[in-house]
Design a protein around this motif. Sequence first.
Motif, PDB file in Angstrom:
ATOM      1  N   TYR A  90     -33.564  20.443   9.238  1.00 46.76           N
ATOM      2  CA  TYR A  90     -34.785  19.717   9.544  1.00 46.76           C
ATOM      3  C   TYR A  90     -34.467  18.475  10.381  1.00 46.76           C
ATOM      4  O   TYR A  90     -33.333  18.010  10.439  1.00 46.76           O
ATOM      5  N   GLU A  91     -35.518  17.923  10.992  1.00 46.68           N
ATOM      6  CA  GLU A  91     -35.407  16.606  11.623  1.00 46.68           C
ATOM      7  C   GLU A  91     -35.617  15.587  10.504  1.00 46.68           C
ATOM      8  O   GLU A  91     -36.731  15.099  10.278  1.00 46.68           O
ATOM      9  N   TYR A  92     -34.553  15.249   9.767  1.00 44.96           N
ATOM     10  CA  TYR A  92     -34.698  14.453   8.551  1.00 44.96           C
ATOM     11  C   TYR A  92     -35.218  13.049   8.828  1.00 44.96           C
ATOM     12  O   TYR A  92     -35.943  12.484   8.010  1.00 44.96           O
ATOM     13  N   GLY A  93     -34.844  12.472   9.955  1.00 47.30           N
ATOM     14  CA  GLY A  93     -35.344  11.142  10.273  1.00 47.30           C
ATOM     15  C   GLY A  93     -36.854  11.143  10.460  1.00 47.30           C
ATOM     16  O   GLY A  93     -37.581  10.326   9.878  1.00 47.30           O
ATOM     17  N   LYS A  94     -37.356  12.067  11.274  1.00 49.29           N
ATOM     18  CA  LYS A  94     -38.800  12.168  11.516  1.00 49.29           C
ATOM     19  C   LYS A  94     -39.532  12.525  10.226  1.00 49.29           C
ATOM     20  O   LYS A  94     -40.603  11.991   9.930  1.00 49.29           O
ATOM     21  N   ARG A  95     -38.943  13.438   9.476  1.00 47.24           N
ATOM     22  CA  ARG A  95     -39.552  13.877   8.217  1.00 47.24           C
ATOM     23  C   ARG A  95     -39.708  12.708   7.244  1.00 47.24           C
ATOM     24  O   ARG A  95     -40.759  12.535   6.621  1.00 47.24           O
ATOM     25  N   ALA A  96     -38.665  11.882   7.125  1.00 50.35           N
ATOM     26  CA  ALA A  96     -38.701  10.745   6.206  1.00 50.35           C
ATOM     27  C   ALA A  96     -39.727   9.718   6.651  1.00 50.35           C
ATOM     28  O   ALA A  96     -40.453   9.140   5.825  1.00 50.35           O
ATOM     29  N   ASN A 127     -26.790  15.475   0.255  1.00 55.21           N
ATOM     30  CA  ASN A 127     -25.472  16.021  -0.050  1.00 55.21           C
ATOM     31  C   ASN A 127     -24.828  16.595   1.217  1.00 55.21           C
ATOM     32  O   ASN A 127     -24.159  17.621   1.182  1.00 55.21           O
ATOM     33  N   PHE A 128     -25.067  15.929   2.321  1.00 56.46           N
ATOM     34  CA  PHE A 128     -24.490  16.286   3.614  1.00 56.46           C
ATOM     35  C   PHE A 128     -24.564  15.054   4.504  1.00 56.46           C
ATOM     36  O   PHE A 128     -25.208  14.060   4.163  1.00 56.46           O
ATOM     37  N   THR A 129     -23.907  15.100   5.626  1.00 53.17           N
ATOM     38  CA  THR A 129     -23.877  13.961   6.546  1.00 53.17           C
ATOM     39  C   THR A 129     -25.065  14.027   7.494  1.00 53.17           C
ATOM     40  O   THR A 129     -25.260  15.034   8.187  1.00 53.17           O
ATOM     41  N   PHE A 130     -25.847  12.963   7.522  1.00 53.83           N
ATOM     42  CA  PHE A 130     -26.997  12.885   8.423  1.00 53.83           C
ATOM     43  C   PHE A 130     -26.615  12.246   9.749  1.00 53.83           C
ATOM     44  O   PHE A 130     -26.895  12.779  10.806  1.00 53.83           O
ATOM     45  N   ASP A 131     -25.969  11.091   9.671  1.00 59.93           N
ATOM     46  CA  ASP A 131     -25.598  10.343  10.869  1.00 59.93           C
ATOM     47  C   ASP A 131     -24.079  10.387  11.019  1.00 59.93           C
ATOM     48  O   ASP A 131     -23.351   9.621  10.389  1.00 59.93           O
ATOM     49  N   LYS A 132     -23.591  11.292  11.860  1.00 58.24           N
ATOM     50  CA  LYS A 132     -22.142  11.471  12.019  1.00 58.24           C
ATOM     51  C   LYS A 132     -21.494  10.316  12.766  1.00 58.24           C
ATOM     52  O   LYS A 132     -20.273  10.160  12.725  1.00 58.24           O
ATOM     53  N   ALA A 133     -22.296   9.506  13.455  1.00 55.21           N
ATOM     54  CA  ALA A 133     -21.741   8.409  14.247  1.00 55.21           C
ATOM     55  C   ALA A 133     -21.542   7.138  13.431  1.00 55.21           C
ATOM     56  O   ALA A 133     -20.939   6.182  13.912  1.00 55.21           O
ATOM     57  N   ASN A 134     -22.033   7.119  12.192  1.00 54.61           N
ATOM     58  CA  ASN A 134     -21.945   5.926  11.359  1.00 54.61           C
ATOM     59  C   ASN A 134     -21.358   6.303  10.010  1.00 54.61           C
ATOM     60  O   ASN A 134     -21.798   7.254   9.373  1.00 54.61           O
TER      61      ASN A 134
END
Length: 300
Positions: A90-96, A127-134
């Motif tokens: 999902y687009e978790y950022g938009k969803r949130a 339980n997974f990585t959302f933002d891999k850059a941070n």
Amino acid sequence: MTEKKPFRMLNPRLDANFKAIFTQDSDDSRKALKSFLTAAIGRKVESVTVVNNDEPRQYEEQRGISYDINCTFDDGEKAQIEMQSRDEGYEYGKRAEYYAARLVSSVIDAGDDWDKVPQAYQISVLNFTFDKANQNPVHHYIMCDRKDGAKLNERLNVIFMELPKLPEIKRAEEAKNLPAVIKWCKFLKEADNPKKQDLISELTKEEDGIMAAENTLNKINMDEWRWIIQGQIEGRKRDYTSGLLAAERRGLAKGLAEGAQQTAIANARNLLQKSNLSPEIIAECCSLPVEQVLALKAEL
């Protein structure tokens, strides 16, 4: 001498178990919820009520059951808590952001004064990585100016807790120095890990709310039907993963087969143009039907 039973605890990272920890009609469950919310939003939560929380009686399709925890604080502020046990793409950022906005809009009516708009918190344990850059495991997002960081009104709050990013702890005693929100994340990540029970014991000593959560988890751990639900959820996830892998393998096999076919055709054309071999011999050499080699010859 009684044989010691092997450690076996429900997985708190599965949606149904996560929700059960915080929504039981017990002092421990209520204490755990207040403690978790206090750690997550960064201020003391004195009183909270869980709303629209019907316990699922049987498991058919997980997507058909809402495992979100909807809460209202004593001051009218709202929170929605969810566990995302795997990345569904999902687009978790938009969803949130959408769910946070919906929380706010659900409590005001037409004609209400804007002062009545409460703060709303959309809290997701991932339980997974959302933002891999941070590399920070916890982020608290609010609306602010993108240039100078000036805040608006902090009505919309999105909080992400990314469990895979949690810092490693070599000794259980190190848990004493962790922020409360990281302690909670550690508990959720390791509560069912038999190799991390020293850490869990240390966390329960440090935080009464985590001790209450462990007490609740121990209690629901005795419910056989929850193990059935967990088994069904895990089975579906294994089927899903196996299906993806099988599809990838089929795609790879198909790609290899198509590549081999194209190479064989190219070799046959080359032999037809540069040799005096018969179509039958070329077909045998290139593992192609004679009819296909004859058709290639007719095209030249």
